[in-house]
Design an enzyme around this catalytic site. Sequence first.
Site, short mmCIF file in Angstrom:
data_model
loop_
_atom_site.label_atom_id
_atom_site.label_comp_id
_atom_site.label_asym_id
_atom_site.label_seq_id
_atom_site.Cartn_x
_atom_site.Cartn_y
_atom_site.Cartn_z
N GLY A 113 -8.23 -20.40 -1.04
CA GLY A 113 -9.05 -21.39 -1.90
C GLY A 113 -8.76 -21.55 -3.04
O GLY A 113 -8.57 -22.77 -2.78
N ASP A 136 -3.24 -11.06 2.31
CA ASP A 136 -3.35 -11.64 3.31
C ASP A 136 -2.35 -12.18 4.34
O ASP A 136 -2.45 -12.87 5.26
CB ASP A 136 -4.54 -12.40 3.43
CG ASP A 136 -6.01 -11.50 2.41
OD1 ASP A 136 -6.84 -12.09 2.25
OD2 ASP A 136 -6.13 -10.52 3.50
N ARG A 171 -8.91 14.73 15.80
CA ARG A 171 -9.90 13.28 15.93
C ARG A 171 -9.09 12.18 16.13
O ARG A 171 -8.56 11.73 16.01
CB ARG A 171 -10.29 13.38 14.51
CG ARG A 171 -11.14 14.76 14.38
CD ARG A 171 -11.51 14.75 12.38
NE ARG A 171 -12.78 15.85 12.21
CZ ARG A 171 -12.47 16.29 11.80
NH1 ARG A 171 -12.15 16.23 10.08
NH2 ARG A 171 -13.76 16.86 10.81
N HIS A 180 -10.33 -10.90 5.68
CA HIS A 180 -11.48 -10.93 6.86
C HIS A 180 -11.31 -11.66 7.70
O HIS A 180 -11.97 -11.77 8.90
CB HIS A 180 -12.42 -12.18 5.66
CG HIS A 180 -13.15 -11.23 4.94
ND1 HIS A 180 -14.02 -10.12 5.37
CD2 HIS A 180 -14.09 -10.75 3.74
CE1 HIS A 180 -15.17 -9.74 4.83
NE2 HIS A 180 -14.80 -9.74 3.35
N GLU A 231 -10.82 -5.98 8.12
CA GLU A 231 -12.42 -5.69 7.63
C GLU A 231 -12.84 -6.49 8.64
O GLU A 231 -15.04 -6.98 8.80
CB GLU A 231 -12.52 -5.84 6.39
CG GLU A 231 -11.63 -7.41 6.41
CD GLU A 231 -11.80 -7.19 4.07
OE1 GLU A 231 -12.93 -6.66 3.93
OE2 GLU A 231 -11.70 -7.76 3.35
N ARG A 284 -4.27 -3.66 -3.32
CA ARG A 284 -3.80 -5.29 -3.95
C ARG A 284 -3.52 -4.25 -5.51
O ARG A 284 -3.11 -4.88 -6.96
CB ARG A 284 -5.29 -5.94 -4.10
CG ARG A 284 -5.51 -6.57 -3.15
CD ARG A 284 -6.81 -7.78 -3.48
NE ARG A 284 -6.85 -7.64 -5.07
CZ ARG A 284 -8.33 -8.06 -4.49
NH1 ARG A 284 -9.34 -8.17 -3.46
NH2 ARG A 284 -8.95 -8.23 -5.99
O1 F6P Z 1 -8.02 -12.19 0.11
C1 F6P Z 1 -7.85 -11.24 -0.49
C2 F6P Z 1 -8.69 -9.97 -0.26
O2 F6P Z 1 -8.23 -8.76 -1.08
C3 F6P Z 1 -8.88 -10.09 0.87
O3 F6P Z 1 -8.43 -9.49 2.05
C4 F6P Z 1 -10.34 -9.13 1.01
O4 F6P Z 1 -10.95 -9.30 1.89
C5 F6P Z 1 -11.28 -9.92 -0.77
O5 F6P Z 1 -9.80 -10.12 -0.88
C6 F6P Z 1 -11.80 -8.82 -0.86
O6 F6P Z 1 -12.45 -9.97 -2.38
P1 F6P Z 1 -12.58 -9.44 -3.90
O7 F6P Z 1 -11.60 -8.66 -4.29
O8 F6P Z 1 -13.41 -9.90 -3.90
O9 F6P Z 1 -13.85 -8.19 -3.06
#
Ligand code: F6P
Length: 357
Positions: A113, A136, A171, A180, A231, A284
Amino acid sequence: MMKIGMLTSGGDCQALNAAMRGVAKSLYNCIPDAEIYGFLDGYKGLINNNYKLMSVNDFSGILTEGGTIIGTSRLPFKYINEPDEEGRDKISCMKKNYKKLKLDALVILGGNGTHKTANLLSKEGLNIVTLPKTIDNDIVGTDVSFGFQSAVDIATNTIDCIHTTAASHSRVFIVELMGHKTGWLTLFAGMAGGADIILIPEIPYEIDKIIEAIDKRTKEGKHFTIIAVAEGVISKEELEFTKKELKEIRKREHYPSAAYRIGAGIMQKTGQEVRVTVPGHVQRGGSPCAYDRVLATRLGSKAAQLIMNKEFGYMVCVKNNQIDKVPLSEVAGKTKMVDPDSGIITQAKAMGICVGL
Ligand code: F6P
């Protein structure tokens, strides 16, 4: 006197500070009186002219620090031409503040973005150099983005820890990882962690194939199964629905996320105990791994070199292990997806890893 703006935008990740340190130290080393203006909290800082004149000391001791010392925020590109909360045009504000400070260049660290807006600013005449940041790893034009390997290490460690408890309790464990739109993080951490099933958004899954894979393991005497799921996965049948329809279905289902949706299907069809772990933003956080520290430092140094050579409109990148540059126009608006026919997927399947097909 060289005046350089800098901002970090989008989701944070490890090695952002290492990258900024790479840019700053390379600039100060060649131009000791260079001025670096850190715009706070991403593009918002440039829009609001909210900046800090950085000092050499600001870039010391941050190589190992996660996060970003100048903060970040998301500025969704789809709203870039809409006025901000004060009715101002965002692009005009950014151009005005860039010119007011008489900047020679603006360094932008961000993901997909962020690169769309960076490309727009470049086309508007600002001297832009960008660095590829995201866990990502879905940025076109570079083999890898910084933050990715650090997140793979964290996600892999999560799967390693889950292995012991899954085995102890016989399990099915589902580890849901970030991603995403793309499955790079899940694919690499899943393979590194020895997951038996790896599900990514690029390969819509069939629940019956997942059940088959679990049943096969049970018949082979393996009394637990580890599933790594991104996710953003969807099932094959969900491909039929529009985004809007899918949103409605998700609302009615009440599952918090993909892992719980898949887990419910497995419990229903096999009767096996299923547990879900979602490490979320832990992926992260923390200190960058050594690989990302080196990558970010090299990319930062390259960005400084482009600035000093007055080469603008580029993203610094790594291609075949060489640090290089790629035009922003070739990066912006694209997403690097996992190719379902790629070698790593072929090798995973050859290993007997179920990818949902
Ligand atoms: O773009 C990186 C990321 O960590 C994606 O993997 C994740 O879906 C998204 O950001 C989460 O966004 P936020 O931190 O705005 O919840």
